[in-house]
Design a protein around this motif. Structure first.
Motif, PDB file in Angstrom:
ATOM      1  N   ARG A  78      35.899  80.058   2.250  1.00 21.86           N
ATOM      2  CA  ARG A  78      34.440  80.022   2.150  1.00 21.86           C
ATOM      3  C   ARG A  78      33.871  81.397   2.493  1.00 21.86           C
ATOM      4  N   GLY A  79      33.055  81.944   1.604  1.00 21.09           N
ATOM      5  CA  GLY A  79      32.413  83.223   1.862  1.00 21.09           C
ATOM      6  C   GLY A  79      31.253  83.087   2.827  1.00 21.09           C
ATOM      7  N   VAL A  80      31.215  83.956   3.833  1.00 22.53           N
ATOM      8  CA  VAL A  80      30.128  83.967   4.807  1.00 22.53           C
ATOM      9  C   VAL A  80      29.267  85.225   4.642  1.00 22.53           C
ATOM     10  N   LYS A  81      29.916  86.332   4.350  1.00 21.74           N
ATOM     11  CA  LYS A  81      29.222  87.598   4.126  1.00 21.74           C
ATOM     12  C   LYS A  81      29.964  88.336   3.024  1.00 21.74           C
ATOM     13  N   ASN A  82      29.219  88.931   2.099  1.00 24.73           N
ATOM     14  CA  ASN A  82      29.848  89.667   0.997  1.00 24.73           C
ATOM     15  C   ASN A  82      28.879  90.729   0.504  1.00 24.73           C
ATOM     16  N   ARG A  83      29.225  91.970   0.703  1.00 20.66           N
ATOM     17  CA  ARG A  83      28.388  93.070   0.241  1.00 20.66           C
ATOM     18  C   ARG A  83      28.571  93.377  -1.239  1.00 20.66           C
ATOM     19  N   PHE A  84      29.521  92.717  -1.888  1.00 22.32           N
ATOM     20  CA  PHE A  84      29.825  93.019  -3.282  1.00 22.32           C
ATOM     21  C   PHE A  84      29.607  91.831  -4.209  1.00 22.32           C
ATOM     22  N   GLY A  85      29.083  90.739  -3.707  1.00 22.06           N
ATOM     23  CA  GLY A  85      28.877  89.561  -4.546  1.00 22.06           C
ATOM     24  C   GLY A  85      28.168  88.468  -3.778  1.00 22.06           C
ATOM     25  N   ALA A  86      28.203  87.278  -4.356  1.00 22.65           N
ATOM     26  CA  ALA A  86      27.538  86.125  -3.735  1.00 22.65           C
ATOM     27  C   ALA A  86      28.276  85.729  -2.463  1.00 22.65           C
ATOM     28  N   ALA A  87      27.499  85.355  -1.454  1.00 19.87           N
ATOM     29  CA  ALA A  87      28.072  84.997  -0.153  1.00 19.87           C
ATOM     30  C   ALA A  87      28.223  83.500   0.025  1.00 19.87           C
ATOM     31  N   ASP A  88      28.013  82.711  -1.027  1.00 22.18           N
ATOM     32  CA  ASP A  88      28.113  81.257  -0.894  1.00 22.18           C
ATOM     33  C   ASP A  88      29.157  80.667  -1.836  1.00 22.18           C
ATOM     34  N   GLU A  89      30.123  81.476  -2.264  1.00 22.75           N
ATOM     35  CA  GLU A  89      31.180  80.964  -3.132  1.00 22.75           C
ATOM     36  C   GLU A  89      32.273  80.296  -2.299  1.00 22.75           C
ATOM     37  N   VAL A  90      33.011  79.408  -2.940  1.00 19.82           N
ATOM     38  CA  VAL A  90      34.102  78.681  -2.288  1.00 19.82           C
ATOM     39  C   VAL A  90      35.304  78.684  -3.222  1.00 19.82           C
TER      40      VAL A  90
END
Length: 475
Positions: free
Chosen positions: A263-275
């Motif tokens: 689960r993404g929590v933080k992402n400076r290069f894309g969406a942070a809500d992907e699973v």
């Protein structure tokens, strides 16, 4: 007539404080002293003519930057282009792959499969990215990692292994191998002698992470750091650790289930809500591009006490089955047991069903509710499916297996709107479901879902949803 109070005289501008500097070593003491406390020279501290802001008693002066600022239109974005890792579900969460120089923090429970996943990523990178990959472990020996690699079939000539717990030795391996990908397992086991504290402490973790981030940016090495978690599931160490890195991922999974989720929590290069979804097996770990089949049970005949909903995990719609079992009548307080659901929301749904429906008595009966496949569904959009499953079990009425229910249940029994209904209905239609019960305002006119693929019925309250579910079962 009252007179206005005289305005206060404006304070005079504060004169800049004098600054002092040692002619011998350049040390800047906060005040004049006869002997420099840094180098020990006598009479070398003189008043400095340099002016600037004071920080911790020292004057901060301007200096020539290493690289001048440039207009944004002249800067190329090619160096920050993501490179696929070869693991499709991880690339989905990362936003296309790993960016050179990016630092990723992957945290998860012990034994959930972090090392297994990253060993597979390192092998895929070595096989397809054109540059070596380096796995440094502070918890296992290289022989132990080799055994896991043999089981997974991840033996590649450009995959390098090292067992180190000193930051200087890690940098030495980087100089020798010159990898494109560095996997450090884990950041809490690495220490540097120049920093106080024990390995895994706040000071050591902060210093090691800051050094690795600087090296990754300078050399363009994609870096993945494995992080420990606390008892409540948070990343262990200082909070600044999550601010230093570019991407924060949480690796989740039940030890009694083969399902794993990144689960993404933080992402400076894309969406942070992907699973991303994975499946653990004896040969390692593999991606699950279509995991909905894990959360459904195929019955030869309709069974009372089941209902299907569509849950959202980040941007991904997952068709999930909810099961309910209504036990015998007991004296006193009956049990309310849940698995994979929110116990507070189940209690609310039971109270609404008891109050707003007829022929359904639940206050003195045990209720057991669970999801299938180990997935955890806590969003309100599953309320309607839970209500239909409970009512189906209590009335011994089987719901049609090709029906999905989506909606939040309010205290007055109304069915409220939820988000991402078009995406949920599209996923249900793709898997062959023919009927969908949704709140008012979420029908084909509002969502644009084609009525020839799935029949969408809008309901205002739980009672109407139960009546229509019974009608669909008869069809």
């Amino acid at each position: 007539m009252t007179s206005r109070p005289a305005s206060r005289p404006r304070a005079a501008a504060r004169e800049p404080r004098p600054a002092y500097e040692c002619d011998a070593c350049g040390h800047q003491p906060p005040k004049w002293v006869g002997r420099c406390p840094e180098c020990g020279e006598w009479g070398s501290v003189v008043e400095s003519t340099v002016t600037g802001p004071l920080v911790s008693g020292r004057v901060v002066t301007s200096r020539l930057p290493a690289e001048p600022a440039r207009p944004i239109a002249t800067i190329s974005a090619a160096p920050a282009k993501a490179r696929p890792t070869g693991v499709t579900e991880l690339d989905r969460v990362l936003g296309g792959g790993l960016v050179p120089g990016a630092v990723v923090l992957l945290a998860g429970e012990p034994g959930v499969g972090k090392s297994t996943l990253l060993l597979d990523v390192a092998q895929q990178w070595a096989a397809g990215a054109g540059s070596p990959s380096l796995v440094v472990s502070g918890e296992e020996s290289v022989s132990q990692i080799r055994l896991r690699a043999e089981r997974m079939g991840t033996l590649h000539d450009r995959l390098y292994l090292a067992a180190e717990s000193d930051l200087g030795a890690v940098i030495g391996h980087l100089d020798a191998v010159k990898p494109g990908l560095l996997v450090l397992d884990s950041v809490q086991t690495i220490s540097t002698p120049g920093t106080e504290g024990v390995p895994g402490g706040v000071t050591q973790v902060r210093a090691v992470t800051a050094a690795l981030v600087a090296i990754a940016k300078e050399r363009g090495v994609a870096t993945v750091l494995v992080g420990h978690v606390t008892k409540d599931g948070q990343v262990a160490g200082p909070r600044v650790l999550e601010h230093l890195v570019d991407v924060v991922l949480h690796f989740e999974g039940d030890k009694h289930s083969s399902l794993r989720m990144v689960r993404g929590v933080k992402n400076r290069f894309g969406a942070a809500d992907e699973v991303g979804c994975f499946e653990m097996h004896e040969g390692g770990i593999s991606s699950l591009p279509d995991p909905s089949g894990l959360f459904l049970t195929r019955y030869s005949e309709p069974v009372p006490g089941t209902c299907v909903t569509v849950a959202m995990e980040g941007r991904r719609a997952l068709v999930t089955e909810v099961q309910a079992l209504i036990g015998a009548t007991v004296a006193g307080s009956p049990r309310r047991t849940v698995s994979g659901l929110d116990s507070a929301r189940l209690a609310m749904v039971l109270a609404v069903l008891q109050r707003r429906t007829e022929r359904l008595t639940l206050h003195d009966r045990e209720v057991f509710a669970a999801t299938v496949g180990g997935i955890r569904v806590v969003e309100p959009a599953a309320d309607l499916a839970v209500a239909l499953a409970v009512a189906s079990g209590g009335l011994n009425l089987a719901i049609a297996p090709n029906l999905v229910a989506i909606g939040e249940v309010g205290l007055t029994g109304e069915v409220r709107r939820v988000g991402a209904v078009p995406r949920r209905l599209a996923e249900a239609a793709r898997l062959g479901f023919r009927f969908a019960i949704v709140p008012n305002g979420c029908g084909p006119e509002s969502t644009g879902v084609k009525s020839d693929t799935i029949r969408v019925v809008e309901v205002a309250d739980v009672r109407a949803a139960l009546q229509w579910a019974a009608r669909a079962s008869a069809e």
